[in-house]
Structure formats: C-alpha cells, structure tokens
Design a protein around this motif. Structure first.
Motif, PDB file in Angstrom:
ATOM      1  N   ARG A 276      22.283 -35.643  85.115  1.00  0.00           N
ATOM      2  CA  ARG A 276      23.148 -35.731  84.191  1.00  0.00           C
ATOM      3  C   ARG A 276      24.094 -36.281  85.203  1.00  0.00           C
ATOM      4  O   ARG A 276      23.828 -35.531  86.170  1.00  0.00           O
ATOM      5  N   LEU A 277      25.309 -36.572  84.729  1.00  0.00           N
ATOM      6  CA  LEU A 277      26.634 -37.070  85.136  1.00  0.00           C
ATOM      7  C   LEU A 277      27.492 -35.297  84.541  1.00  0.00           C
ATOM      8  O   LEU A 277      28.828 -35.551  85.253  1.00  0.00           O
ATOM      9  N   ASP A 278      27.074 -34.188  84.619  1.00  0.00           N
ATOM     10  CA  ASP A 278      27.869 -33.889  83.570  1.00  0.00           C
ATOM     11  C   ASP A 278      28.339 -32.954  84.874  1.00  0.00           C
ATOM     12  O   ASP A 278      26.963 -32.296  85.233  1.00  0.00           O
ATOM     13  N   PRO A 279      29.364 -32.245  85.213  1.00  0.00           N
ATOM     14  CA  PRO A 279      30.503 -31.437  85.913  1.00  0.00           C
ATOM     15  C   PRO A 279      28.984 -29.882  86.648  1.00  0.00           C
ATOM     16  O   PRO A 279      29.358 -29.387  87.304  1.00  0.00           O
ATOM     17  N   GLN A 280      28.683 -29.711  85.192  1.00  0.00           N
ATOM     18  CA  GLN A 280      27.818 -28.544  85.074  1.00  0.00           C
ATOM     19  C   GLN A 280      26.732 -28.381  86.153  1.00  0.00           C
ATOM     20  O   GLN A 280      26.114 -27.857  86.197  1.00  0.00           O
ATOM     21  N   VAL A 281      26.213 -29.781  86.163  1.00  0.00           N
ATOM     22  CA  VAL A 281      25.073 -30.360  86.883  1.00  0.00           C
ATOM     23  C   VAL A 281      25.249 -30.782  88.470  1.00  0.00           C
ATOM     24  O   VAL A 281      26.026 -31.048  88.812  1.00  0.00           O
ATOM     25  N   PRO A 282      24.692 -29.423  89.410  1.00  0.00           N
ATOM     26  CA  PRO A 282      24.995 -29.118  90.690  1.00  0.00           C
ATOM     27  C   PRO A 282      24.010 -30.778  91.216  1.00  0.00           C
ATOM     28  O   PRO A 282      23.148 -31.420  90.516  1.00  0.00           O
ATOM     29  N   LEU A 283      24.462 -30.773  92.293  1.00  0.00           N
ATOM     30  CA  LEU A 283      24.661 -32.069  93.480  1.00  0.00           C
ATOM     31  C   LEU A 283      22.942 -32.520  93.199  1.00  0.00           C
ATOM     32  O   LEU A 283      22.583 -31.231  93.897  1.00  0.00           O
ATOM     33  N   SER A 284      21.877 -32.309  92.944  1.00  0.00           N
ATOM     34  CA  SER A 284      20.692 -32.624  92.720  1.00  0.00           C
ATOM     35  C   SER A 284      19.295 -33.849  92.441  1.00  0.00           C
ATOM     36  O   SER A 284      19.950 -34.345  92.197  1.00  0.00           O
ATOM     37  N   VAL A 285      18.079 -34.012  93.516  1.00  0.00           N
ATOM     38  CA  VAL A 285      17.584 -34.746  92.863  1.00  0.00           C
ATOM     39  C   VAL A 285      16.359 -34.457  91.449  1.00  0.00           C
ATOM     40  O   VAL A 285      15.819 -33.352  92.015  1.00  0.00           O
ATOM     41  N   PRO A 286      16.528 -35.629  90.593  1.00  0.00           N
ATOM     42  CA  PRO A 286      16.377 -34.995  89.809  1.00  0.00           C
ATOM     43  C   PRO A 286      14.460 -34.922  90.025  1.00  0.00           C
ATOM     44  O   PRO A 286      13.664 -35.948  90.633  1.00  0.00           O
ATOM     45  N   SER A 287      13.626 -34.932  89.224  1.00  0.00           N
ATOM     46  CA  SER A 287      12.134 -34.651  89.038  1.00  0.00           C
ATOM     47  C   SER A 287      11.502 -35.785  88.387  1.00  0.00           C
ATOM     48  O   SER A 287      10.666 -35.606  87.632  1.00  0.00           O
ATOM     49  N   ARG A 288      12.566 -35.838  86.942  1.00  0.00           N
ATOM     50  CA  ARG A 288      11.565 -36.213  86.278  1.00  0.00           C
ATOM     51  C   ARG A 288      12.557 -37.321  85.505  1.00  0.00           C
ATOM     52  O   ARG A 288      14.481 -37.001  85.618  1.00  0.00           O
ATOM     53  N   GLY A 289      12.091 -37.878  84.425  1.00  0.00           N
ATOM     54  CA  GLY A 289      12.952 -39.361  84.445  1.00  0.00           C
ATOM     55  C   GLY A 289      12.301 -40.157  83.192  1.00  0.00           C
ATOM     56  O   GLY A 289      11.047 -40.217  83.129  1.00  0.00           O
ATOM     57  N   THR A 290      13.834 -40.575  82.270  1.00  0.00           N
ATOM     58  CA  THR A 290      12.785 -40.431  80.960  1.00  0.00           C
ATOM     59  C   THR A 290      13.066 -42.211  81.194  1.00  0.00           C
ATOM     60  O   THR A 290      14.839 -42.493  80.916  1.00  0.00           O
ATOM     61  N   VAL A 291      12.868 -43.609  79.925  1.00  0.00           N
ATOM     62  CA  VAL A 291      13.254 -44.055  79.491  1.00  0.00           C
ATOM     63  C   VAL A 291      13.195 -45.093  77.996  1.00  0.00           C
ATOM     64  O   VAL A 291      11.643 -44.788  77.952  1.00  0.00           O
ATOM     65  N   ARG A 292      13.582 -44.753  77.032  1.00  0.00           N
ATOM     66  CA  ARG A 292      13.876 -44.971  75.507  1.00  0.00           C
ATOM     67  C   ARG A 292      13.851 -45.641  75.520  1.00  0.00           C
ATOM     68  O   ARG A 292      14.759 -46.430  75.298  1.00  0.00           O
ATOM     69  N   VAL A 293      12.700 -46.880  74.127  1.00  0.00           N
ATOM     70  CA  VAL A 293      12.936 -48.140  74.466  1.00  0.00           C
ATOM     71  C   VAL A 293      12.277 -48.306  72.617  1.00  0.00           C
ATOM     72  O   VAL A 293      11.804 -47.645  72.337  1.00  0.00           O
ATOM     73  N   TYR A 294      13.236 -49.176  72.319  1.00  0.00           N
ATOM     74  CA  TYR A 294      12.890 -49.312  70.662  1.00  0.00           C
ATOM     75  C   TYR A 294      12.898 -51.137  70.504  1.00  0.00           C
ATOM     76  O   TYR A 294      13.180 -51.863  70.678  1.00  0.00           O
ATOM     77  N   LEU A 295      11.524 -51.054  70.005  1.00  0.00           N
ATOM     78  CA  LEU A 295      11.060 -52.432  69.325  1.00  0.00           C
ATOM     79  C   LEU A 295      10.952 -52.852  68.232  1.00  0.00           C
ATOM     80  O   LEU A 295      11.076 -51.675  67.647  1.00  0.00           O
ATOM     81  N   GLN A 296      11.678 -54.337  68.004  1.00  0.00           N
ATOM     82  CA  GLN A 296      10.960 -54.465  66.799  1.00  0.00           C
ATOM     83  C   GLN A 296      10.508 -55.046  66.221  1.00  0.00           C
ATOM     84  O   GLN A 296      10.076 -56.654  66.998  1.00  0.00           O
ATOM     85  N   PHE A 297       9.642 -55.365  64.930  1.00  0.00           N
ATOM     86  CA  PHE A 297       8.590 -56.372  64.775  1.00  0.00           C
ATOM     87  C   PHE A 297       9.393 -57.101  63.444  1.00  0.00           C
ATOM     88  O   PHE A 297      10.113 -56.784  62.475  1.00  0.00           O
TER      89      PHE A 297
END
Ligand SMILES: [Zn+2]
Length: 427
Positions: A276-297
């Motif tokens: 996160r770009l949150d100032p509470q989060v130190p400079l660190s390399v993330p180990s997890r990533g998520t992409v949230r996808v919305y599909l319609q039909f």
C-alpha cells in the motif's frame, strides 16, 4: 389518461412527506458489507412512516434462508437480525397482482472524500445528497408513495399490490429477495425502481467478481540477505491476461435489449493491490498481489460455461509463465457464484402496460433499453418466474462519493409506478 391524472393527483399531496422520508432514510445508516448488513434501523423508519398513515407493514427475519434448499443463497453471509419489510394491499382478486421491490441496503461510503457527509441527506438545488439516495432509497420512497396514495385515496384495486423493502442486494447478495419469495410472496409481475434516469430497463446483465491472488510467500527475506520474491511485477503480466480476455469478450455480439451497446459484456479491473502507498507502511517488497476482476454477461449467455472457459484459459496462461508455474494464481470468487441476467420480451403485456403508463404520465414515450448492471431482477424474473422490469429516478454517483438523486424524478417515478399499478391490477 385517467390513471395518469389520478396518479398525479394522488401523489401531489404527499410530496413534502416523501422528501422528509427520503432524507431520513439517507440519514439512517443501512450499509451492507461483504458478510452482513445493518438494514433494520432504516426498515424501522419505513415502518413508522406507514404506521403513521394507518398502514400495517410486516417486518420479518430473513435468516431462515440459510437453511433453505435454494442454490443461490450466499451461505457464507450472516442474516441474523436483518429484516425485510413488506406491505400487501389486497385487491378484489379480479386482476393480476404486482410487486414493487426495492433494496434498502447501501454499499459502504468508501475511502474517497465526500463533499458532505455520506449521511447528510442534504436537499440542495432539487437534489437529495447522500449514500444510497440514488441506489436506491429514492426508488424505495417512490414505491412507498404508491402504497400510501392508494391507501389514503381509498382506491380499490383488481389485483393485489405488494410493497417490499429488502435487505442484502449489494455485493450480489439477493438474500432479501430470496427470503421474500421463499416465504410465499408470489405475484404476476414486478417493477424495481433502481436508478434508470426515467428510462425503462427490460433487461439486466449477469455479473461475476473474482480475485486473482498470487502469494509468493516469505516477505521476511527482505533486508535479511536472502533473495526476495515478489509477485508485484508478474502482476503486470496477469493484467495483460485480463486485457486479452477483455478483448476476447468485446467480440461477443450484443443481442436483444443490449443490441447497440458499445460494450455489451464489459470486463473491468476493480482493484489491483500489492502493498500500500499508506505512510504507515514501511518501504518493503510485497509478497502477495491481487487483481480483482469484474465480468458481465448478456442475459442469454451460458454464464457458467464462460466462467469455466476463462478459468481454463487462466490455467494455460499460468502454465506457460515460469513465475506463475512456481507461484500459482489462485481463483477466489468474491461474492460466491455469478449473478444471472434477465430479459423481458419486447411484446410482453407487462412491458406494454408499463410503457403506456409511462407515456401518459411523462407526456412522451420513455426510452426502453437495458440495465448497465446486474441486480435482484435476475433472481425474481429467472428463478421465480415473475416478469420484471426496472424504472427509477434520475441521479448519479451510485457506489461513489457525492451520490445524489433528483427529487422531482422520484416524484415522477412514483406517478408512473402508481399509474402502472392501477392499469395492471385492473386488466
Ligand atoms: Zn441498487
């Protein structure tokens, strides 16, 4: 013409009390989150509004659906204390019945800044501002207006008229609507005044939200001399896969009510998260990533088949990528199974009746088109066989800051709904 002039005459004296009701509903938090909701205080506001006018609504629990053998119940959710409100106006039994359905829950206000509080309920330049004003407390107020107008005008209907304010529509819940049907509230036709800009929607789309999650494990390696593995950059390739799927889906031919839509089956990325770009989060390399996808039909599409194919395609993509071969992409549906769309035929008697009523009230034909979103209509129409259409007020900002509804259009909606109810239940 008579129903239209009756409708205007019956709604007019209610105007200021409807405005106050809408303001009070907006000021009453009825936020639903992914796993639950807090709708009952707002249902009590509606209950009091009806009672003060000599109408006796029924407030009932919805938690029983968790034990029902209905496949689309979201069993991971809590329904404890979440109550639906309904009012039935009995007719002579000589005509078909009608349901005025609406949801009282709202989405959370989000993190973006609102100009005024999400619960201000401010009335400004003809607009009521606030969370849920447009989606869809304005519509619920229009529905309530129809019931009060018929009651105070001592109008005798041919068929029954049913009002319901349901819980758990947001986040693809459907729980309130399912509870109402399973308890036996059946009817011959339904209208839902979701925001439609005073257009008639005779179709809704299906929808599905999935989180694509990549976990590369041990973030403690950072600054500890070990090799750091992060999915942040490979996430770019995963987004590339989503873009390819979007391109593929863009080739689906729009049919029926969606003919002429520029993007009939959109694929959207709702969120990308890896640190996160949150100032509470130190400079660190993330180990997890998520992409949230919305599909319609499209309403006619084989939704489950499309989803299965996508999942297979994702597996192939991941198998061909050394990183994702090692750190698999997890497929995590956010709301459970998909929502399905629906479509009323162009020549359906309920649609014809509604179009005629709208034309008489508005003085010109309303546009008949299709919804750019899924909603409870799919459940009511498809799973319970009740022909359903959408018609509701003008406004903007649903699921976003500074949401508002144009109050005049709430009144116009009430007039059209009332004229349609009079016409339909007396056919
Ligand atoms: Zn809605």
């Amino acid at each position: 013409m008579k129903n239209a002039t009756d409708a205007a005459r019956l709604i007019r004296p209610l105007r200021s009390s409807l405005r106050r009701l809408l303001q009070e509903l907006v000021r009453t938090n009825s936020v639903a989150v992914l796993a639950g909701g807090n709708e009952t205080p707002a249902q009590r506001v509606l209950q009091a509004f009806f009672r003060e006018r000599g109408i006796r609504p029924e407030l009932y629990e919805t938690a029983f659906i968790r034990d029902a053998k209905f496949p689309q119940v979201r069993r991971h959710k809590s329904y404890a204390g979440r109550k639906n409100l309904s009012v039935r106006v009995g007719g002579s039994g000589r005509g078909p019945s009608l349901l005025l359905n609406g949801h009282i829950d709202t989405v959370p206000p989000g993190n973006a800044r609102w100009t005024y509080s999400p619960w201000s309920g401010r009335f400004h330049q003809g607009r009521i501002l606030g969370l849920g004003s447009f989606d869809m407390k304005g519509g619920v107020v229009a529905n309530a207006a129809v019931i009060v107008a018929i009651h105070t005008g001592r109008i005798r209907l041919g068929g029954d008229l049913l009002f319901e304010s349901v819980v758990d529509e947001e986040w693809g819940g459907g729980g309130g609507t399912i509870a109402a049907r399973l308890r036996g509230d059946t009817v011959d036709a339904c209208v839902i005044p979701e925001g439609t800009q005073l257009e008639i929607y005779r179709a809704t789309r299906g929808g599905f939200v999935v989180d694509l999650v990549v976990d590369a494990g041990d973030s403690s390696a950072y600054f500890s001399g070990e090799e750091v593995v992060s999915p942040a950059m490979p996430l770019g390739r995963l987004l590339g896969w989503v873009a390819r799927i979007a391109k593929q889906r863009a080739r689906v031919k729009a049919k029926g009510a969606y003919r002429g839509f520029a993007d009939p089956v959109p694929v959207q990325v709702l969120a990308v998260e890896s640190n996160r770009l949150d100032p509470q989060v130190p400079l660190s390399v993330p180990s997890r990533g998520t992409v949230r996808v919305y599909l319609q039909f499209l309403p006619q599409e084989d939704v489950d088949g499309v989803i299965t194919n996508l999942r297979d395609d994702l597996k192939k993509f991941a198998a061909a990528d050394p990183f994702f071969r090692k750190y698999p992409v997890e497929w995590q549906p956010l709301i459970g199974g998909p929502l399905y769309g629906h479509e009323i035929p162009e020549d359906h008697p309920w649609l014809r009746c509604f179009e005629q009523s709208a034309r008489r009230v508005l003085g010109e034909p309303a546009v008949t088109t299709a919804a750019p979103y899924p909603c409870d209509a799919g459940l009511i129409h498809r799973d319970f066989g009740i022909p359903t259409l959408l018609f509701g007020p003008r406004g903007a900002g649903a699921h976003n800051p500074d949401e508002y509804v144009e109050f005049d259009s709430v009144i116009r909606t009430a007039e059209v709904l009332l004229a349609a109810a009079l016409a339909w239940t007396n056919t």
